[in-house]
Design a protein around this motif. Structure first.
Motif, PDB file in Angstrom:
ATOM      1  N   SER A  59      64.927-133.680  -5.597  1.00  0.00           N
ATOM      2  CA  SER A  59      63.932-134.262  -6.513  1.00  0.00           C
ATOM      3  C   SER A  59      62.677-133.405  -6.624  1.00  0.00           C
ATOM      4  O   SER A  59      61.987-133.429  -7.646  1.00  0.00           O
ATOM      5  CB  SER A  59      63.559-135.680  -6.067  1.00  0.00           C
ATOM      6  N   LEU A  60      62.385-132.610  -5.580  1.00  0.00           N
ATOM      7  CA  LEU A  60      61.173-131.777  -5.614  1.00  0.00           C
ATOM      8  C   LEU A  60      61.427-130.360  -6.125  1.00  0.00           C
ATOM      9  O   LEU A  60      60.528-129.519  -6.110  1.00  0.00           O
ATOM     10  CB  LEU A  60      60.543-131.710  -4.218  1.00  0.00           C
ATOM     11  N   LYS A  61      62.642-130.098  -6.628  1.00  0.00           N
ATOM     12  CA  LYS A  61      62.977-128.754  -7.117  1.00  0.00           C
ATOM     13  C   LYS A  61      62.032-128.285  -8.211  1.00  0.00           C
ATOM     14  O   LYS A  61      61.725-127.098  -8.313  1.00  0.00           O
ATOM     15  CB  LYS A  61      64.413-128.744  -7.650  1.00  0.00           C
ATOM     16  N   SER A  62      61.577-129.224  -9.034  1.00  0.00           N
ATOM     17  CA  SER A  62      60.703-128.848 -10.155  1.00  0.00           C
ATOM     18  C   SER A  62      59.377-128.253  -9.670  1.00  0.00           C
ATOM     19  O   SER A  62      58.675-127.586 -10.433  1.00  0.00           O
ATOM     20  CB  SER A  62      60.417-130.063 -11.038  1.00  0.00           C
ATOM     21  N   ALA A  90      61.445-126.097  -2.898  1.00  0.00           N
ATOM     22  CA  ALA A  90      61.321-127.447  -2.349  1.00  0.00           C
ATOM     23  C   ALA A  90      61.505-127.481  -0.833  1.00  0.00           C
ATOM     24  O   ALA A  90      60.759-128.157  -0.122  1.00  0.00           O
ATOM     25  CB  ALA A  90      62.328-128.382  -3.022  1.00  0.00           C
ATOM     26  N   GLU A  91      62.505-126.738  -0.325  1.00  0.00           N
ATOM     27  CA  GLU A  91      62.772-126.800   1.127  1.00  0.00           C
ATOM     28  C   GLU A  91      61.610-126.211   1.921  1.00  0.00           C
ATOM     29  O   GLU A  91      61.242-126.727   2.984  1.00  0.00           O
ATOM     30  CB  GLU A  91      64.090-126.080   1.441  1.00  0.00           C
ATOM     31  N   ALA A  92      61.004-125.152   1.398  1.00  0.00           N
ATOM     32  CA  ALA A  92      59.854-124.552   2.092  1.00  0.00           C
ATOM     33  C   ALA A  92      58.672-125.508   2.070  1.00  0.00           C
ATOM     34  O   ALA A  92      57.937-125.633   3.065  1.00  0.00           O
ATOM     35  CB  ALA A  92      59.484-123.229   1.419  1.00  0.00           C
ATOM     36  N   LEU A  93      58.492-126.196   0.954  1.00  0.00           N
ATOM     37  CA  LEU A  93      57.403-127.165   0.821  1.00  0.00           C
ATOM     38  C   LEU A  93      57.583-128.300   1.825  1.00  0.00           C
ATOM     39  O   LEU A  93      56.641-128.685   2.538  1.00  0.00           O
ATOM     40  CB  LEU A  93      57.371-127.721  -0.608  1.00  0.00           C
ATOM     41  N   LEU A  94      58.803-128.806   1.910  1.00  0.00           N
ATOM     42  CA  LEU A  94      59.096-129.886   2.853  1.00  0.00           C
ATOM     43  C   LEU A  94      58.928-129.423   4.294  1.00  0.00           C
ATOM     44  O   LEU A  94      58.411-130.153   5.141  1.00  0.00           O
ATOM     45  CB  LEU A  94      60.517-130.410   2.610  1.00  0.00           C
ATOM     46  N   GLY A  95      59.342-128.204   4.556  1.00  0.00           N
ATOM     47  CA  GLY A  95      59.179-127.654   5.902  1.00  0.00           C
ATOM     48  C   GLY A  95      57.716-127.549   6.290  1.00  0.00           C
ATOM     49  O   GLY A  95      57.339-127.868   7.423  1.00  0.00           O
ATOM     50  N   ALA A  96      56.884-127.125   5.333  1.00  0.00           N
ATOM     51  CA  ALA A  96      55.454-126.991   5.609  1.00  0.00           C
ATOM     52  C   ALA A  96      54.813-128.339   5.910  1.00  0.00           C
ATOM     53  O   ALA A  96      53.840-128.420   6.670  1.00  0.00           O
ATOM     54  CB  ALA A  96      54.756-126.341   4.414  1.00  0.00           C
ATOM     55  N   GLU A 136      50.786-137.395   1.418  1.00  0.00           N
ATOM     56  CA  GLU A 136      49.569-136.582   1.444  1.00  0.00           C
ATOM     57  C   GLU A 136      49.847-135.219   2.083  1.00  0.00           C
ATOM     58  O   GLU A 136      49.333-134.189   1.613  1.00  0.00           O
ATOM     59  CB  GLU A 136      48.442-137.287   2.211  1.00  0.00           C
ATOM     60  N   ALA A 137      50.668-135.208   3.124  1.00  0.00           N
ATOM     61  CA  ALA A 137      51.022-133.931   3.759  1.00  0.00           C
ATOM     62  C   ALA A 137      51.735-133.019   2.764  1.00  0.00           C
ATOM     63  O   ALA A 137      51.485-131.798   2.721  1.00  0.00           O
ATOM     64  CB  ALA A 137      51.900-134.182   4.983  1.00  0.00           C
ATOM     65  N   LEU A 138      52.614-133.572   1.950  1.00  0.00           N
ATOM     66  CA  LEU A 138      53.302-132.799   0.914  1.00  0.00           C
ATOM     67  C   LEU A 138      52.317-132.260  -0.122  1.00  0.00           C
ATOM     68  O   LEU A 138      52.380-131.104  -0.543  1.00  0.00           O
ATOM     69  CB  LEU A 138      54.355-133.665   0.208  1.00  0.00           C
ATOM     70  N   ALA A 139      51.372-133.126  -0.528  1.00  0.00           N
ATOM     71  CA  ALA A 139      50.371-132.717  -1.520  1.00  0.00           C
ATOM     72  C   ALA A 139      49.502-131.584  -0.963  1.00  0.00           C
ATOM     73  O   ALA A 139      49.176-130.634  -1.681  1.00  0.00           O
ATOM     74  CB  ALA A 139      49.511-133.911  -1.928  1.00  0.00           C
ATOM     75  N   ARG A 140      49.151-131.690   0.305  1.00  0.00           N
ATOM     76  CA  ARG A 140      48.335-130.634   0.925  1.00  0.00           C
ATOM     77  C   ARG A 140      49.130-129.316   1.033  1.00  0.00           C
ATOM     78  O   ARG A 140      48.576-128.229   0.853  1.00  0.00           O
ATOM     79  CB  ARG A 140      47.832-131.082   2.304  1.00  0.00           C
ATOM     80  N   ALA A 141      50.416-129.435   1.308  1.00  0.00           N
ATOM     81  CA  ALA A 141      51.262-128.236   1.374  1.00  0.00           C
ATOM     82  C   ALA A 141      51.360-127.580  -0.008  1.00  0.00           C
ATOM     83  O   ALA A 141      51.302-126.355  -0.131  1.00  0.00           O
ATOM     84  CB  ALA A 141      52.649-128.597   1.901  1.00  0.00           C
ATOM     85  N   LEU A 142      51.509-128.405  -1.037  1.00  0.00           N
ATOM     86  CA  LEU A 142      51.575-127.880  -2.405  1.00  0.00           C
ATOM     87  C   LEU A 142      50.257-127.201  -2.780  1.00  0.00           C
ATOM     88  O   LEU A 142      50.232-126.110  -3.358  1.00  0.00           O
ATOM     89  CB  LEU A 142      51.871-129.027  -3.379  1.00  0.00           C
ATOM     90  N   GLY A 163      48.133-125.980  -0.710  1.00  0.00           N
ATOM     91  CA  GLY A 163      47.945-124.812   0.149  1.00  0.00           C
ATOM     92  C   GLY A 163      48.594-123.560  -0.396  1.00  0.00           C
ATOM     93  O   GLY A 163      48.180-122.433  -0.085  1.00  0.00           O
ATOM     94  N   ARG A 164      49.639-123.741  -1.185  1.00  0.00           N
ATOM     95  CA  ARG A 164      50.282-122.554  -1.771  1.00  0.00           C
ATOM     96  C   ARG A 164      49.848-122.340  -3.221  1.00  0.00           C
ATOM     97  O   ARG A 164      50.468-121.610  -3.994  1.00  0.00           O
ATOM     98  CB  ARG A 164      51.798-122.663  -1.667  1.00  0.00           C
ATOM     99  N   GLY A 165      48.749-123.047  -3.583  1.00  0.00           N
ATOM    100  CA  GLY A 165      48.169-122.835  -4.926  1.00  0.00           C
ATOM    101  C   GLY A 165      48.907-123.579  -6.007  1.00  0.00           C
ATOM    102  O   GLY A 165      48.847-123.194  -7.177  1.00  0.00           O
ATOM    103  N   GLY A 166      49.568-124.692  -5.631  1.00  0.00           N
ATOM    104  CA  GLY A 166      50.352-125.430  -6.624  1.00  0.00           C
ATOM    105  C   GLY A 166      49.762-126.766  -7.029  1.00  0.00           C
ATOM    106  O   GLY A 166      50.475-127.662  -7.442  1.00  0.00           O
TER     107      GLY A 166
END
Length: 279
Positions: free
Chosen positions: A236-239, A243-249, A267-273, A275-278
């Motif tokens: 679902s997060l492919k877009s 996605a796997e790196a984002l989830l890992g982070a 929130e952790a996912l949003a911060r990871a996104l 953090g990589r400028g997304g």
């Protein structure tokens, strides 16, 4: 606080001003003055507070807010038929009620009234969710929001993870506020009775609100995750890319699904996104 003498009953007001509820406006009037008073009290001590009310109709809740000590009520009403009925209340409580004839979706409550601000409203069914989403984006501007919705919408606001009602609305509301369902009302409490139960949700904004960039990242993450909620998050997060790196982070297993994540994990996912400028 008490109601000034001489005011007509709510039923009389409806009759006198031809205020038959209009389906197109999502109107279901609460004419039980005891229930109106109970909702006003659920909003807490209103003394010294500026209160926004949306869709007051014949003014049952408006009366209760004024009688329970609100410093000033700002009523926003789209139905021109109700303006005259509300004028009677403005005369009964001089200088404490301002009525604005407008669509609440286009009104800025922060510009309309000074702090401390609260929102207390029996929201028209057809605009309840979009109004809430707009207010949540500025939740830090309000002390609290005490809002009536269809019960199904109220359940979606307070839903816990791993339940069918849990989704974007629950995450958005609970990320920014403490949210609690405080009252349920049967269809018969309203005129005309709706086909469903209603419920009041009390929301108290958290002391620290997210910065705009993080809020934008959170919107992207929740939209993607719940947009395909049956899929595992790695799908679902492919877009969002990688996605796997984002989830890992974020420390989240890629095989989980959106409805199993807590608000903190989103929130952790949003911060990871972010953090990589997304964002």
């Amino acid at each position: 606080m008490t109601t000034p003498p001489g005011l007509p009953s709510l039923s009389e007001t409806v009759h006198r001003h031809g205020l038959a509820a209009r389906k197109a406006l999502g109107q279901h009037f609460l004419l039980d003055e005891a229930l109106c008073g109970r909702i006003a009290r659920l909003a807490g001590d209103l003394s010294g507070r500026q209160v926004l009310e949306v869709g007051p109709g014949p003014g049952g809740l408006t009366r209760a807010l004024l009688a329970n000590g609100a410093d000033h009520v700002h009523a926003v009403e789209l139905d021109s038929r109700a303006i005259a009925a509300l004028a009677e209340l403005a005369a009964a409580w001089p200088g404490r009620l301002t009525v604005t004839e407008a669509d609440a979706l286009g009104v800025d409550p922060v510009a309309m009234m000074p702090a401390p601000r609260r929102i207390v409203a029996n929201l028209p069914y057809n605009v309840g969710s979009p109004l809430l989403i707009g207010w949540l984006a500025r939740a830090g501007e309000f002390e609290s929001m005490t809002l009536m919705f269809q019960q199904e919408v109220a359940e979606r606001i307070v839903a816990a993870p791993d339940t069918s009602a849990y989704g974007r609305l629950a995450v958005a509301a609970q990320w920014r506020c403490e949210a609690q369902m405080v009252l349920r009302l049967p269809p018969g409490a309203f005129s005309p009775p709706p086909k469903v139960w209603s419920a009041v949700v009390h929301l108290v904004p958290r002391a620290v609100q997210p910065e705009p960039a993080l809020a934008k990242a959170m919107e992207r993450v929740t939209a993607a995750a719940f947009g395909q909620r049956r899929k595992m998050l790695r799908g679902s997060l492919k877009s969002l890319g990688e996605a796997e790196a984002l989830l890992g982070a974020a420390g989240i297993e890629p095989t989980r699904r959106a409805e199993t994540l807590s608000v903190a994990e989103f929130e952790a996912l949003a911060r990871a996104l972010l953090g990589r400028g997304g964002g």
